[in-house]
Design a protein around this motif. Structure first.
Motif, mmCIF file in Angstrom:
data_model
loop_
_atom_site.group_PDB
_atom_site.id
_atom_site.type_symbol
_atom_site.label_atom_id
_atom_site.label_comp_id
_atom_site.label_asym_id
_atom_site.label_seq_id
_atom_site.Cartn_x
_atom_site.Cartn_y
_atom_site.Cartn_z
ATOM 1 N N VAL A 7 17.975 3.311 -6.982
ATOM 2 C CA VAL A 7 17.097 2.514 -6.115
ATOM 3 C C VAL A 7 16.896 3.187 -4.764
ATOM 4 C CG1 VAL A 7 17.625 0.316 -7.225
ATOM 5 C CG2 VAL A 7 18.975 1.052 -5.259
ATOM 6 N N SER A 31 13.550 4.852 0.769
ATOM 7 C CA SER A 31 13.329 3.537 0.182
ATOM 8 C C SER A 31 14.665 3.033 -0.361
ATOM 9 C CB SER A 31 12.299 3.605 -0.939
ATOM 10 O OG SER A 31 12.219 2.359 -1.605
ATOM 11 N N ASP A 33 14.669 0.223 -2.182
ATOM 12 C CA ASP A 33 14.294 -0.700 -3.255
ATOM 13 C C ASP A 33 13.456 -0.025 -4.343
ATOM 14 O OD1 ASP A 33 11.883 -0.377 -1.923
ATOM 15 O OD2 ASP A 33 11.854 -2.409 -1.102
ATOM 16 N N GLY A 34 13.788 1.224 -4.646
ATOM 17 C CA GLY A 34 13.106 1.936 -5.728
ATOM 18 C C GLY A 34 11.679 2.335 -5.433
ATOM 19 N N GLY A 35 11.283 2.379 -4.171
ATOM 20 C CA GLY A 35 9.954 2.832 -3.799
ATOM 21 C C GLY A 35 8.980 1.723 -3.448
ATOM 22 N N LYS A 36 9.420 0.495 -3.418
ATOM 23 C CA LYS A 36 8.519 -0.610 -3.055
ATOM 24 C C LYS A 36 8.193 -0.596 -1.568
ATOM 25 C CE LYS A 36 10.029 -3.486 -6.823
ATOM 26 N NZ LYS A 36 11.135 -4.328 -7.243
ATOM 27 N N THR A 37 9.204 -0.330 -0.738
ATOM 28 C CA THR A 37 8.999 -0.231 0.708
ATOM 29 C C THR A 37 9.643 1.049 1.214
ATOM 30 O OG1 THR A 37 11.017 -1.481 1.212
ATOM 31 C CG2 THR A 37 8.959 -2.747 0.998
ATOM 32 N N TRP A 38 9.133 1.549 2.345
ATOM 33 C CA TRP A 38 9.585 2.823 2.891
ATOM 34 C C TRP A 38 9.841 2.709 4.380
ATOM 35 C CZ3 TRP A 38 10.595 6.805 -0.325
ATOM 36 C CH2 TRP A 38 10.073 6.718 -1.617
#
Length: 188
Positions: A7, A31, A33-38
């Motif tokens: 993640v 990230s 959360d696995g690329g959802k937010t940066w």
């Protein structure tokens, strides 16, 4: 190398290429959360990130190869390490304001063994100088605390870009690609 928690995703901005039209970036993003937010976690003036290596067990330890400005000197060049997930950075390998780090590789059987390639480069409107005395190959056996330059078996004289790969089945085998010789800008 297996990543303990996938993640956590890290991205370096800026192209590794050396063309007149190369885009530069604003550092390193992370990230959780696995690329959802940066979130930008630093090295904003490095312009070009060569490679990022994550410690396989310690999710807070990350190494970043910062190439630096393509069109001129800058101080934010070198190999950086964070041990707090990007909250702070320590430059652990540096040559000068004209030489950055283009590649870093971690031994898959021992995360304290690292290889790093420095790269002296400068783009100008009339051409490109992709090498010089700053380009070299280094090894650390203590997680980047100390480094020694590797020269045995490598070409003498100025070098250009160096790429590194470690054979996973036998990490005593390290492959490198070295631009070298009179025309090190193009010959490998």
């Amino acid at each position: 190398m297996h990543q303990l928690y996938p993640v956590f995703v890290w991205v370096g901005t800026g192209e590794r290429a050396n063309r007149q039209s190369s885009s530069w970036g604003d550092g390193v993003y992370k990230s959780n959360d696995g690329g959802k937010t940066w979130k930008n976690v630093g090295l904003k003036d490095s312009h070009h990130i060569g490679r990022i290596v994550l410690h396989p067990e310690d999710t807070s330890t990350v190494y970043v190869a910062a190439m630096g400005h393509l069109w001129g000197p800058n101080e934010e060049r070198g190999l950086y390490k964070t041990t707090d997930g990007g909250a702070s950075w320590q430059r652990i390998l540096q040559v000068d304001e004209n030489t950055g780090v283009v590649d870093v590789a971690m031994d898959p059987s021992n995360p304290n063994i690292l290889y790093a390639a420095t790269y002296q480069r400068r783009r100008r409107p009339f051409g490109f100088n992709g090498g010089g005395p700053g380009s070299a190959l280094y090894k650390s056996t203590d997680g980047g605390e100390t480094w020694r330059e590797l020269a045995n078996g490598l070409p003498t004289g100025d070098k250009g870009r160096i790429g590194i790969s470690i054979y996973r089945k036998n990490p005593y085998i390290v492959y490198i690609c070295v631009e070298q010789g009179f025309q090190y800008n193009a010959s490998t």
